[in-house]
Design a protein around this motif. Structure first.
Motif, PDB file in Angstrom:
ATOM      1  N   ALA A  50       0.855  -1.184   0.000  1.00  0.00           N
ATOM      2  CA  ALA A  50       0.000   0.000   0.000  1.00  0.00           C
ATOM      3  C   ALA A  50       0.890   1.232   0.000  1.00  0.00           C
ATOM      4  CB  ALA A  50      -0.930   0.008   1.206  1.00  0.00           C
ATOM      5  N   VAL A  51       0.491   2.256  -0.753  1.00  0.00           N
ATOM      6  CA  VAL A  51       1.294   3.475  -0.899  1.00  0.00           C
ATOM      7  C   VAL A  51       0.457   4.673  -0.458  1.00  0.00           C
ATOM      8  CG1 VAL A  51       2.613   4.925  -2.483  1.00  0.00           C
ATOM      9  CG2 VAL A  51       2.567   2.432  -2.812  1.00  0.00           C
ATOM     10  N   PHE A  52       1.080   5.550   0.339  1.00  0.00           N
ATOM     11  CA  PHE A  52       0.422   6.758   0.826  1.00  0.00           C
ATOM     12  C   PHE A  52       1.364   7.941   0.672  1.00  0.00           C
ATOM     13  CE2 PHE A  52      -1.690   3.375   3.058  1.00  0.00           C
ATOM     14  CZ  PHE A  52      -3.007   3.785   3.206  1.00  0.00           C
ATOM     15  N   ASP A  53       0.779   9.117   0.486  1.00  0.00           N
ATOM     16  CA  ASP A  53       1.508  10.374   0.631  1.00  0.00           C
ATOM     17  C   ASP A  53       1.189  10.927   2.013  1.00  0.00           C
ATOM     18  OD1 ASP A  53       2.768  10.349  -1.780  1.00  0.00           O
ATOM     19  OD2 ASP A  53       1.341  11.666  -2.802  1.00  0.00           O
ATOM     20  N   VAL A  54       2.223  11.083   2.829  1.00  0.00           N
ATOM     21  CA  VAL A  54       2.043  11.530   4.205  1.00  0.00           C
ATOM     22  C   VAL A  54       2.596  12.941   4.345  1.00  0.00           C
ATOM     23  CG1 VAL A  54       2.565  11.099   6.629  1.00  0.00           C
ATOM     24  CG2 VAL A  54       2.203   9.176   5.077  1.00  0.00           C
ATOM     25  N   THR A  55       1.765  13.838   4.855  1.00  0.00           N
ATOM     26  CA  THR A  55       2.179  15.211   5.116  1.00  0.00           C
ATOM     27  C   THR A  55       2.500  15.357   6.595  1.00  0.00           C
ATOM     28  OG1 THR A  55       0.756  16.040   3.351  1.00  0.00           O
ATOM     29  CG2 THR A  55       1.506  17.632   4.996  1.00  0.00           C
ATOM     30  N   ALA A  56       3.719  15.805   6.874  1.00  0.00           N
ATOM     31  CA  ALA A  56       4.142  16.064   8.249  1.00  0.00           C
ATOM     32  C   ALA A  56       4.243  17.572   8.440  1.00  0.00           C
ATOM     33  CB  ALA A  56       5.480  15.396   8.551  1.00  0.00           C
ATOM     34  N   ALA A  57       3.363  18.126   9.251  1.00  0.00           N
ATOM     35  CA  ALA A  57       3.391  19.565   9.500  1.00  0.00           C
ATOM     36  C   ALA A  57       4.673  19.943  10.227  1.00  0.00           C
ATOM     37  CB  ALA A  57       2.174  19.974  10.331  1.00  0.00           C
ATOM     38  N   LYS A  58       5.042  21.218  10.135  1.00  0.00           N
ATOM     39  CA  LYS A  58       6.245  21.678  10.833  1.00  0.00           C
ATOM     40  C   LYS A  58       6.101  21.561  12.341  1.00  0.00           C
ATOM     41  CE  LYS A  58       7.924  24.859   7.281  1.00  0.00           C
ATOM     42  NZ  LYS A  58       8.347  26.250   6.955  1.00  0.00           N
ATOM     43  N   THR A  59       4.850  21.513  12.807  1.00  0.00           N
ATOM     44  CA  THR A  59       4.599  21.404  14.250  1.00  0.00           C
ATOM     45  C   THR A  59       4.525  19.960  14.725  1.00  0.00           C
ATOM     46  OG1 THR A  59       2.217  21.512  13.807  1.00  0.00           O
ATOM     47  CG2 THR A  59       3.355  23.589  14.297  1.00  0.00           C
ATOM     48  N   ALA A  60       4.661  18.996  13.824  1.00  0.00           N
ATOM     49  CA  ALA A  60       4.592  17.589  14.229  1.00  0.00           C
ATOM     50  C   ALA A  60       5.723  17.283  15.202  1.00  0.00           C
ATOM     51  CB  ALA A  60       4.682  16.684  13.004  1.00  0.00           C
ATOM     52  N   PRO A  61       5.433  16.573  16.316  1.00  0.00           N
ATOM     53  CA  PRO A  61       6.468  16.303  17.317  1.00  0.00           C
ATOM     54  C   PRO A  61       7.533  15.347  16.795  1.00  0.00           C
ATOM     55  CG  PRO A  61       4.434  15.146  17.867  1.00  0.00           C
ATOM     56  CD  PRO A  61       4.111  16.044  16.727  1.00  0.00           C
ATOM     57  N   VAL A  62       8.790  15.716  17.031  1.00  0.00           N
ATOM     58  CA  VAL A  62       9.914  14.882  16.614  1.00  0.00           C
ATOM     59  C   VAL A  62      10.006  13.671  17.535  1.00  0.00           C
ATOM     60  CG1 VAL A  62      12.420  14.803  16.392  1.00  0.00           C
ATOM     61  CG2 VAL A  62      11.149  16.817  15.620  1.00  0.00           C
ATOM     62  N   GLY A  63      10.286  12.508  16.952  1.00  0.00           N
ATOM     63  CA  GLY A  63      10.427  11.284  17.726  1.00  0.00           C
ATOM     64  C   GLY A  63       9.692  10.143  17.062  1.00  0.00           C
ATOM     65  N   VAL A  64       9.619   9.023  17.769  1.00  0.00           N
ATOM     66  CA  VAL A  64       8.967   7.822  17.243  1.00  0.00           C
ATOM     67  C   VAL A  64       7.464   7.936  17.473  1.00  0.00           C
ATOM     68  CG1 VAL A  64       8.784   5.317  17.423  1.00  0.00           C
ATOM     69  CG2 VAL A  64      11.018   6.419  17.621  1.00  0.00           C
ATOM     70  N   ALA A  65       6.682   7.687  16.425  1.00  0.00           N
ATOM     71  CA  ALA A  65       5.225   7.778  16.495  1.00  0.00           C
ATOM     72  C   ALA A  65       4.614   6.457  16.057  1.00  0.00           C
ATOM     73  CB  ALA A  65       4.709   8.918  15.607  1.00  0.00           C
ATOM     74  N   GLY A  66       3.343   6.266  16.421  1.00  0.00           N
ATOM     75  CA  GLY A  66       2.616   5.075  16.034  1.00  0.00           C
ATOM     76  C   GLY A  66       1.824   5.297  14.760  1.00  0.00           C
ATOM     77  N   LEU A  67       1.609   4.207  14.030  1.00  0.00           N
ATOM     78  CA  LEU A  67       0.902   4.262  12.752  1.00  0.00           C
ATOM     79  C   LEU A  67       0.112   2.969  12.589  1.00  0.00           C
ATOM     80  CD1 LEU A  67       2.418   5.206   9.294  1.00  0.00           C
ATOM     81  CD2 LEU A  67       1.444   2.945   9.621  1.00  0.00           C
ATOM     82  N   ARG A  68      -1.091   3.070  11.998  1.00  0.00           N
ATOM     83  CA  ARG A  68      -1.890   1.896  11.651  1.00  0.00           C
ATOM     84  C   ARG A  68      -2.544   2.131  10.297  1.00  0.00           C
ATOM     85  NH1 ARG A  68      -3.319  -1.659  15.878  1.00  0.00           N
ATOM     86  NH2 ARG A  68      -2.766  -0.916  17.950  1.00  0.00           N
ATOM     87  N   ILE A  69      -2.597   1.088   9.494  1.00  0.00           N
ATOM     88  CA  ILE A  69      -3.300   1.176   8.230  1.00  0.00           C
ATOM     89  C   ILE A  69      -4.769   0.826   8.459  1.00  0.00           C
ATOM     90  CG2 ILE A  69      -2.796  -1.211   7.560  1.00  0.00           C
ATOM     91  CD1 ILE A  69      -2.640  -0.215   4.646  1.00  0.00           C
ATOM     92  N   ALA A  70      -5.650   1.541   7.781  1.00  0.00           N
ATOM     93  CA  ALA A  70      -7.084   1.256   7.811  1.00  0.00           C
ATOM     94  C   ALA A  70      -7.512   0.877   6.398  1.00  0.00           C
ATOM     95  CB  ALA A  70      -7.875   2.468   8.295  1.00  0.00           C
ATOM     96  N   THR A  71      -8.014  -0.337   6.247  1.00  0.00           N
ATOM     97  CA  THR A  71      -8.538  -0.800   4.972  1.00  0.00           C
ATOM     98  C   THR A  71     -10.051  -0.953   5.084  1.00  0.00           C
ATOM     99  OG1 THR A  71      -8.456  -3.183   5.378  1.00  0.00           O
ATOM    100  CG2 THR A  71      -6.395  -2.117   4.725  1.00  0.00           C
ATOM    101  N   ARG A  72     -10.662  -1.325   3.990  1.00  0.00           N
ATOM    102  CA  ARG A  72     -12.109  -1.538   4.017  1.00  0.00           C
ATOM    103  C   ARG A  72     -12.481  -2.613   5.041  1.00  0.00           C
ATOM    104  NH1 ARG A  72     -15.839  -3.823  -0.946  1.00  0.00           N
ATOM    105  NH2 ARG A  72     -17.870  -3.285  -0.050  1.00  0.00           N
ATOM    106  N   ASN A  73     -11.538  -3.525   5.337  1.00  0.00           N
ATOM    107  CA  ASN A  73     -11.803  -4.625   6.258  1.00  0.00           C
ATOM    108  C   ASN A  73     -11.505  -4.279   7.713  1.00  0.00           C
ATOM    109  OD1 ASN A  73     -12.488  -6.174   4.042  1.00  0.00           O
ATOM    110  ND2 ASN A  73     -10.417  -7.006   3.818  1.00  0.00           N
ATOM    111  N   GLY A  74     -10.847  -3.147   7.969  1.00  0.00           N
ATOM    112  CA  GLY A  74     -10.565  -2.782   9.357  1.00  0.00           C
ATOM    113  C   GLY A  74      -9.146  -2.290   9.557  1.00  0.00           C
ATOM    114  N   LEU A  75      -8.739  -2.231  10.835  1.00  0.00           N
ATOM    115  CA  LEU A  75      -7.422  -1.705  11.213  1.00  0.00           C
ATOM    116  C   LEU A  75      -6.353  -2.786  11.180  1.00  0.00           C
ATOM    117  CD1 LEU A  75      -8.132   0.602  14.286  1.00  0.00           C
ATOM    118  CD2 LEU A  75      -7.192   1.298  12.086  1.00  0.00           C
ATOM    119  N   GLY A  76      -5.140  -2.362  10.844  1.00  0.00           N
ATOM    120  CA  GLY A  76      -3.990  -3.245  10.910  1.00  0.00           C
ATOM    121  C   GLY A  76      -3.267  -3.115  12.240  1.00  0.00           C
ATOM    122  N   ASN A  77      -2.126  -3.757  12.339  1.00  0.00           N
ATOM    123  CA  ASN A  77      -1.323  -3.745  13.563  1.00  0.00           C
ATOM    124  C   ASN A  77      -0.673  -2.385  13.768  1.00  0.00           C
ATOM    125  OD1 ASN A  77       0.249  -4.560  11.157  1.00  0.00           O
ATOM    126  ND2 ASN A  77       1.980  -4.496  12.577  1.00  0.00           N
ATOM    127  N   ALA A  78      -0.201  -2.143  14.981  1.00  0.00           N
ATOM    128  CA  ALA A  78       0.537  -0.919  15.277  1.00  0.00           C
ATOM    129  C   ALA A  78       1.943  -1.018  14.698  1.00  0.00           C
ATOM    130  CB  ALA A  78       0.599  -0.687  16.779  1.00  0.00           C
TER     131      ALA A  78
END
Length: 744
Positions: A50-78
């Motif tokens: 899966a391919v996404f364009d992700v925009t990170a605002a200048k105010t986004a906090p620096v460091g490790v963040a969590g992410l999950r993919i959402a498909t028509r079938n539901g959420l993926g793993n962290a």
């Protein structure tokens, strides 16, 4: 399930095209992020990509963040991804080494038996910071950084840094100008295509541990603070608190400064400028107040930060230490001394982050002293003590963290409660939830240590990704319910756990561990319930698990079930203790019954089991989860009618035993009695089929003196072809001579 993300880093203020690789990624609709300032636009998706364009605002906090993919079938793993304010570039597939322009955050892949080389140009006396982020992205990586000069000589080498698991962050001052080579590889020469890394080089803070607390106005908690540097930032964990703060003197905390918008940080001072703390009696101590936050550093192995508290007779204090959560390698032990230097209390071998209490026996000054159990120390050995006049609030942990909830349905949220002396009910509420989303029940009883809540979405709940928190109120205090997401899957056969958390996944950024991803989807084409909340399974036998489903018009596909939890394992696994299997639910058979089967090596214990029901309608896969308690018991139980029998020498008494069997077992039971000196009884007794009471005659020897002992009984029976052994509770037998009354 997402295996890896490329690139594993986002540059603030820019749009980054990322590719997620895994399975069942088709029909991707969006990405959930655990921090603000990030947004995603789907570009394409297939079964494994899966391919996404992700925009990170200048105010986004620096460091490790969590992410999950959402498909028509539901959420993926962290998943974990780095947000960086250094210029990001890819290593690419070109030559080795690759020339870098500083500052930079270059990303690549740690592969088997390979290393990546980069060249940088430095001036004499230049100081640069280096950081490897790989293990903190949730994979079993162990990055190693080696810096060589133009002659190939190693000038710096760094592997693991305390608090960063197997990653590292450090600074290096170059003696000579010229080209240098920076190598990065897995220290074990292991890796694969999913083990990504980010190599950060530039002028940014190399600190890993905060020696002063962040300033907090709300409830105390763990957060990450960003340290600003000349070219980029770093991040460290800190505890926020509104309580008075006392900092024990040490070489690293005599002076402090403010770095960027963060809290005060220590400046390293030579030992000669500070009077070292004494050891034992006469230990110098910093005056502190109750309640308060006490901070100190174990600057060297002999260093013992100490705090003086004035307590009144009968005053009770509660103390908890923090070290690992601050990225500190310290293994602290807390000691309470009275004014004479006599030890009053010491934390045990258990985790120091578990609170303990102490009651002052007299008025006077007492001291809290901290030392490292391993007699170690250094500038990173920071310790925080929280001292309170009342007990600490409970800790609540949810056993789920990513929830796909169809409108008009619900998903379970099991919550475990650890109480630290607090009593009374605990109220639950949602923070950040959209209208139409509710949690029931909204209260945990004062005697309950576990509850399974329902997160329900009605027909008005918005079809979108949401970030919520569950707030628990205990008395006048509130805490956030935390989670423990499974970031990466690791096969583990120890203790028959097929998938287990690695230790380096147990301390995640607060933005990942204290909030829930909730994906509200259109209504499900079916409903699913488990009619029985409790299923009793005798060892070596079977027990039915009823299921009930209902469908909407037009949905005629099968509904498949899968059970997980407790001792359940795959039926075909050689050492399986317990397994469960279910027939599919169909339009002709909407209600059915699965079967739980107990095999060898099973333990008698009660555990929560999650049963998922999955059906596919119009190309959309929907999974609903329901829970029940599986109580694995022995097929029979024998209990003494009375726990004690008293006899005089030469006297005969009777021990009555009550025999209970599960309905599916009615066979004979054999009792084995261990011999006892001075007592006579049959060493084996047969309990006939269906017999519910058995009497055992016990004779005390006429020559037996006064004595006490336990009648030990083991019971065994053949249950469905297997021998089942059960220990009967001991019966205390007291032999005591009768003393005749004296004549008046």
């Amino acid at each position: 399930f997402v295996e890896s993300i490329s690139p594993p880093v986002l540059e603030v203020g820019k749009v980054t095209r990322i590719t997620l690789v895994g399975r069942e990624l088709v029909n991707a609709e969006g990405l959930w992020f655990s921090v603000p300032g990030l947004s995603a636009k789907p570009i394409e998706s297939g079964a494994e990509r899966a391919v996404f364009d992700v925009t990170a605002a200048k105010t986004a906090p620096v460091g490790v963040a969590g992410l999950r993919i959402a498909t028509r079938n539901g959420l993926g793993n962290a998943c974990l991804i780095l947000v960086d304010d250094l210029p990001v570039r890819s290593r690419g597939d070109g030559e080795n080494p690759v020339k870098l322009t500083l500052p930079t955050a270059v990303w690549g892949t740690l592969r088997d038996a390979t290393l990546d080389r980069y060249t940088i140009e430095v001036t004499a006396g230049a100081t640069l910071s280096f950081e490897a982020v790989a293990n903190r992205l949730g994979k079993d990586s162990d990055p190693l950084i080696i810096i060589r000069n133009s002659a190939g000589k190693v000038v710096a080498e760094r592997d693991n840094d305390p608090g960063l698991y197997f990653d590292c962050r450090f600074s290096h001052t170059f003696e000579k100008a010229g080209a240098h080579t920076v190598e990065i590889r897995d220290a074990r020469f292991q890796g694969n295509e999913h083990h990504k890394y980010v190599l950060r080089i530039g002028k940014f803070p190399a600190l890993r541990v905060a020696t002063a607390p962040a300033k907090g106005n709300g409830a105390p908690g763990l957060a990450f603070s960003v340290l600003k540097g000349d070219e980029g930032s770093a991040w460290v964990p800190e505890w926020t608190s509104g309580l008075p703060v006392t900092v024990a003197p040490s070489p690293w905390s005599t002076d402090a400064r403010r770095v960027g918008n963060s809290s005060p940080r220590s400046i390293r001072k030579p030992f000669s400028t500070i009077e070292p703390l004494l050891m034992g009696h006469g230990l110098q101590a910093m005056p502190a107040t109750v309640p308060g936050e006490l901070l100190g550093g174990i600057a060297q192995p002999a260093w013992k930060p100490a705090f003086a508290l004035k307590l009144t007779k009968g005053q009770k204090i509660y103390v908890r230490g923090e070290a690992k959560s601050l990225n500190s390698p310290a293994d602290p032990e807390i000691i309470v001394l009275d004014r004479t230097g006599r030890e009053q209390r010491r934390t045990g071998d258990a985790d120091v982050e578990l609170p303990f209490d102490y009651t002052a026996p007299n008025d006077g000054e007492y001291r809290l002293v901290v030392r490292d159990r391993q007699h170690d120390g250094g500038p990173d050995f920071a310790v925080r003590l929280a001292v309170r006049s009342d007990s600490f609030p409970p800790k609540l942990t949810a056993e789920v963290e990513g929830l796909t909830v169809p409108q008009g349905s619900y998903q379970p949220v099991p919550i475990l409660v650890t109480r630290f002396g607090t009593t009374g009910p605990i109220k639950l509420s949602l923070r950040g939830a959209p209208p139409g989303l509710k949690l029931t029940p909204s209260e945990i009883g004062e005697k309950e240590n576990a509850v399974v809540c329902k997160l329900e979405a009605d027909g008005t709940a918005s079809l979108a990704l949401h970030t919520i928190q569950i707030i628990a109120e205990a008395g006048t205090e509130s805490v956030i319910v935390t989670t423990q997401p499974l970031i990466d899957k690791k096969k583990q056969n120890v203790d028959l756990i097929p998938i287990a958390l690695r230790d380096d996944q147990r301390r995640l950024p607060p933005s990942v561990a204290d909030r829930f991803a909730v994906f509200i989807t259109p209504p499900a084409p079916f409903t699913f319930e488990l009619p029985q909340a409790l299923v009793t399974l005798p060892r070596y036998q079977k027990a039915p698990i009823p299921t009930a489903t209902m469908r909407i018009a037009g949905f005629d596909g099968p509904i498949r079930f899968e059970a997980r939890g407790g001792q359940l394992a795959d039926k075909n696994e050689g050492r399986t203790r317990v397994y469960a299997e279910f027939p599919d639910a169909t339009t002709k058979q909407p209600n059915g019954s699965g079967m739980a089967v107990s095999k060898i090596l099973s333990n008698t214990v009660k555990a929560r089991i999650d049963v998922s029901a999955t059906g596919t309608h119009s190309g959309r896969q929907v999974t609903l989860i329901r829970t029940f308690e599986l109580d694995l018991v022995s097929a029979f139980k024998i209990t003494p009618e009375s726990p004690k029998l008293m006899l005089a020498p030469g006297e005969t008494g009777t021990v009555r035993l009550l025999v209970e069997r599960v309905p599916s077992f009615d066979g004979p039971v054999l009792l084995h009695l261990n011999p006892q000196d001075g007592l006579q009884f049959e060493e084996s007794v047969q309990v006939a089929k269906g017999q519910k009471i058995v009497e055992i005659k016990v004779v005390a020897s006429a020559t037996a003196g006064d004595r006490r002992g336990n009648l030990q009984i083991n019971a065994s029976a053949t249950v469905d072809g297997y021998e089942e052994e059960v220990r009967v509770p001991n019966v205390e037998i007291e032999v005591k001579a009768v003393v005749p009354k004296k004549d008046k």
